[in-house]
Each structure stands twice: as C-alpha cells, then as structure tokens.
Design an enzyme around this catalytic site. Structure first.
Site, short mmCIF file in Angstrom:
data_model
loop_
_atom_site.label_atom_id
_atom_site.label_comp_id
_atom_site.label_asym_id
_atom_site.label_seq_id
_atom_site.Cartn_x
_atom_site.Cartn_y
_atom_site.Cartn_z
N ASN A 172 0.79 -1.24 0.00
CA ASN A 172 0.00 0.00 0.00
C ASN A 172 0.82 1.29 0.00
OD1 ASN A 172 -2.32 -1.58 -0.06
ND2 ASN A 172 -2.47 -1.63 2.17
N ASN B 137 -3.49 -0.29 -3.17
CA ASN B 137 -4.94 -0.21 -3.02
C ASN B 137 -5.41 1.21 -3.33
OD1 ASN B 137 -5.08 -2.85 -2.27
ND2 ASN B 137 -5.32 -2.47 -0.07
N PRO B 138 -6.55 1.37 -3.97
CA PRO B 138 -7.03 2.72 -4.28
C PRO B 138 -7.09 3.63 -3.06
CG PRO B 138 -8.33 1.09 -5.46
CD PRO B 138 -7.43 0.32 -4.52
N SER C 39 -6.63 -9.76 3.85
CA SER C 39 -5.88 -8.51 3.77
C SER C 39 -4.83 -8.62 2.67
CB SER C 39 -5.19 -8.23 5.11
OG SER C 39 -4.14 -9.17 5.33
N THR C 40 -4.37 -7.46 2.22
CA THR C 40 -3.31 -7.44 1.20
C THR C 40 -2.07 -8.15 1.72
OG1 THR C 40 -4.13 -5.34 0.34
CG2 THR C 40 -1.86 -5.94 -0.21
N HIS D 91 -11.24 -6.49 7.44
CA HIS D 91 -10.15 -7.40 7.78
C HIS D 91 -10.14 -7.70 9.28
CE1 HIS D 91 -8.96 -6.71 3.74
NE2 HIS D 91 -8.49 -5.50 3.94
#
Length: 423
Positions: A239, A261-262, A347-348, A395
């Site tokens: 991120n 992530n945006p 989660s990422t 998350h």
C-alpha cells in the site's frame, strides 16, 4: 427568794433544751449538706454513655486519627464515618484491608476485577493476550523443511500463484470473463483492457532464496530493520508506504513488488481526476518495481486503478504496473478458510505472504503485529509506522496473525517481532 431561784432554774432548763435542739438541727443540716455536696454530681444512670463511647472508639481508623482520646464521646459518630470511608479503599491505598467488612466494599470488588488487565507498562488489557502470543513465539527459530514444502505444495496445487497471481495475456485472453472477488460482478476482457495485461507471469519458473514481506505495523518504529530487509533478494511492500527520511533506517528502501490499493492514493491525490504529476512523482521511491493493483476487487476499484496505471504510462515511470487476478484471491480465500480463517476478505498482507511462500524458499515477515502495544515492553504503538489510521473493518488482523504465528511455530516462515540484530 426560793421562788426566784426556782424561776431561774426553769429558765436555764428552757435555754439548755433550746441549745440541744439547735445543736441537733445543725448537725442534721451539716450532715445533709455534706452528703449533697459529695454525691450530687455523680448520677449512676449517666454512666453507660461513656462506656458505650469507649466500645465505639476502635472503629476509628488509624489512618485518620493518630490520637482521638481528646474527642468528646458525643462527637464521635464513628460507625457512620467508617461507612463513608470504606468504599474509597482501593488496592493502591490499602496494603492490608483484611479488617474491612466485605459488605462495605462493592467498589473494592470492582477494582480487584480490573486489576489483572492493567499493566504497569501502560498496557490496558493487552498483557494477557500478548503474553499468550509470546508463548507460541520462539526467538530461536528453526526452519522445518518438511512443513514448508507441504504448505508450499498446498498453495501451488490449489492456488497456483506463480502463474495466476496476476492477470496476463496468457491467462485472460480477449473475450474471457473476469469475476470480481469482492462482489458478484463480471467484466469481459476487451482489447483495450487486454492491452493493460503483461504478456506472461513474471513468477513462472522462478524461485528466490530469501524474501521479505514488509507490513506497515507500528512495531517497525525504531526497529532498525532497514538494512536487514534490504539484504534479502526479493522485497514485497504493501500500500505505497513511505520509505524515505526517518523511515529508511527502520524499513529499508529496496522494493520489488509494492501493492497499491485505491485507498492509498485516491484521497491523497484527488482521485487522479486533476493533475497527476504529484502522484507520478511520489512513485519514484519504488524504482523499477512491480506495482500490484487490485483492479477487480470491487466494481468501483476498476476505474481508479486504471487511472493510476495510465498515469504511470503517461509519465513514463519505470514501474511495471500489474493487475491482481481476482480468481487467485478467491482460491486463496478458500484455502485459508479451510484452515480456520473466518473473515469477509483477506488482507493485502496475507495475499502477498501467500504468494511469497510459493515463489520464495525462505520467507521473513516484518511489520506484522496487530496489537496496539509492543510485545517487548508493552509500550503503545501507532497502527502504522507512519500514521495511526485504523484498519479496514473488512479485515480481522488478529485472526490472520494467529495463522501466521502458527506457520512461524511450524518453521514454515519467520515472523520478526523485535529489533533487528536482537533475534
């Protein structure tokens, strides 16, 4: 003559009788006065009051009265005074409160229930949880090759991250359907969309010896892990984190993959609807790394991720933009749920850790710590090492961390929770 003598005797007799009478009355009066003067101030019926006061005297606490002997009995409503003071007694101000009656101490019971959750290390309610975690965390870590190979085999068989983690022109040809992993939406691959895909997976038939997956947890603050992270062959970051200035010594700067992530750039750069040069300039710190966009998690993620991708192309940034394959995420979700994880979305950090376990021989995790206090000392931590913005409610970081901790205990990967150089 005889008459006179007789009359004189008669008078003397009357005088003598009168004097005896006066003497008797005087004696009687004196006796009465003496008796009254000695007994009038002592009334037996008034004695119980001092005795009753003497029985109450012990109820006065030694903390509030060093010498109470001068206090008049009627000024000592000792029981009422004790009842008022009893609720204020706490474990902090009373070393020995065994003499206090239990029915006078409801606040004391409440304090005793809270006491175990409060640590002297500024940690409210966390010490018990953290100590339990540390029981399963061994700093003398040893890799268990058999466990690692078994877990890697599961990832490769069920998820195939080396080929499917990102969308390519090989696995998503024109006309194929892309199913979003965050909602039930489908998008067809058009020629324009197909052009944004890389030709083939950069992970096919490749294995790196050492990989570092760097989360953004506040545990990295003052960790001095920068050089250790940069010494690994392959570094994955999450991120678009800051890496310069005061952060470099603790998180390093080397980057091979960074997720975007945006939420990590849309608000900061106005949704990329205006001038995009500031956004392009902010990416320079990541060098020629791959930038992984979750363009097909939700429907509204697609245009924002494509605007970022076009910005990289327009400003000729040396970064290679790649798009996360939602089909891979769905496979990972099924795998982790089979291992007990119950949450809406991965989660990422867990996604890229799963990828690292498939393409790397030795995986090291930094910055993965979901609690608000440090495990060594319990000092407060910010949520990220660069800010205190809280996690997305989608998350469940402690649940994910528990699974990662299990893999650490099994020798599959290694978690780093302290300062580098001390483990």
């Amino acid at each position: 003559m005889i008459g006179l003598l007789w009359e004189g005797r008669g008078m003397r007799g009357h005088c003598f009788s009168f004097m005896l009478t006066v003497l008797f009355l005087g004696t009687l009066l004196t006796t009465f006065i003496w008796y009254m003067s000695n007994d009038s101030h002592v009334e037996p019926h008034r004695l119980p009051a001092p005795k009753k006061t003497e029985k109450r005297a012990p109820s006065v606490s030694s903390d509030s009265c060093n010498d109470c002997s001068h206090v008049e009995p009627h000024r000592l409503p000792a029981p009422k005074k004790t009842e008022k003071r009893a609720p204020s007694v706490s474990s902090d101000s009373c070393n020995d409160c065994s003499h206090v009656e239990p029915d006078k101490l409801p606040p004391q019971k409440k304090t005793e229930e809270k006491a175990p959750s409060v640590s002297s290390d500024n940690c409210k309610g966390c010490s018990k949880v953290i100590n339990k975690v540390l029981e399963h965390y061994s700093q003398t870590w040893t890799k268990q090759e058999e466990n690692y190979l078994n877990f890697r085999s599961q990832l490769h068989t069920r998820c195939r991250g080396s080929d499917r983690a990102i969308l390519t022109q090989a696995n998503a040809p024109v006309g194929s359907k892309i199913v979003y992993d965050g909602e039930k939406k489908v998008r067809e691959v058009t020629p324009e969309l197909f052009r944004t895909f890389v030709k083939e997976s950069p992970f096919s038939n490749k294995t790196w010896d050492t990989c570092a997956v760097v989360g953004n947890g506040g545990i990295l603050t003052n960790s001095n892990c920068g050089n250790t992270i940069d010494s690994t062959q392959f570094v994955i970051r999450c991120n678009l984190p800051p890496l310069e200035n005061e952060f470099k010594a603790h998180v390093g700067s080397k980057t091979d993959i960074v997720t975007a992530n945006p939420s990590s750039y849309m608000k900061k750069f106005g949704g990329l609807l205006g001038p995009r040069r500031p956004f392009a300039d902010s990416l320079q710190i990541y060098g020629n790394s791959m930038m992984l966009f979750p363009a097909f998690s939700f429907l509204d993620s697609t245009p924002s991720c494509l605007r970022a991708l076009y910005s990289i192309e327009d400003f000729e940034i040396p970064i290679q933009p790649v798009l996360l394959n939602p089909g891979y995420v769905q496979s990972l979700t099924a795998l982790w749920r089979s291992k007990g994880l119950k949450e809406i979305r991965l989660s990422t950090g867990l996604v890229v850790t799963s990828l690292a376990l498939e393409i790397c021989t030795n995986v090291h995790l930094y910055g993965f710590w979901p609690f608000s206090n440090h495990p060594h000392g319990f000092q407060p931590l910010t949520h990220h090492y660069y800010d205190d913005q809280k996690a997305n409610h989608l998350h469940v970081m402690p649940s994910e961390f528990q699974l990662l901790l299990q893999l650490h205990s099994q020798g599959v990967l290694r978690l780093h929770l302290g300062q580098c150089g001390e483990q």
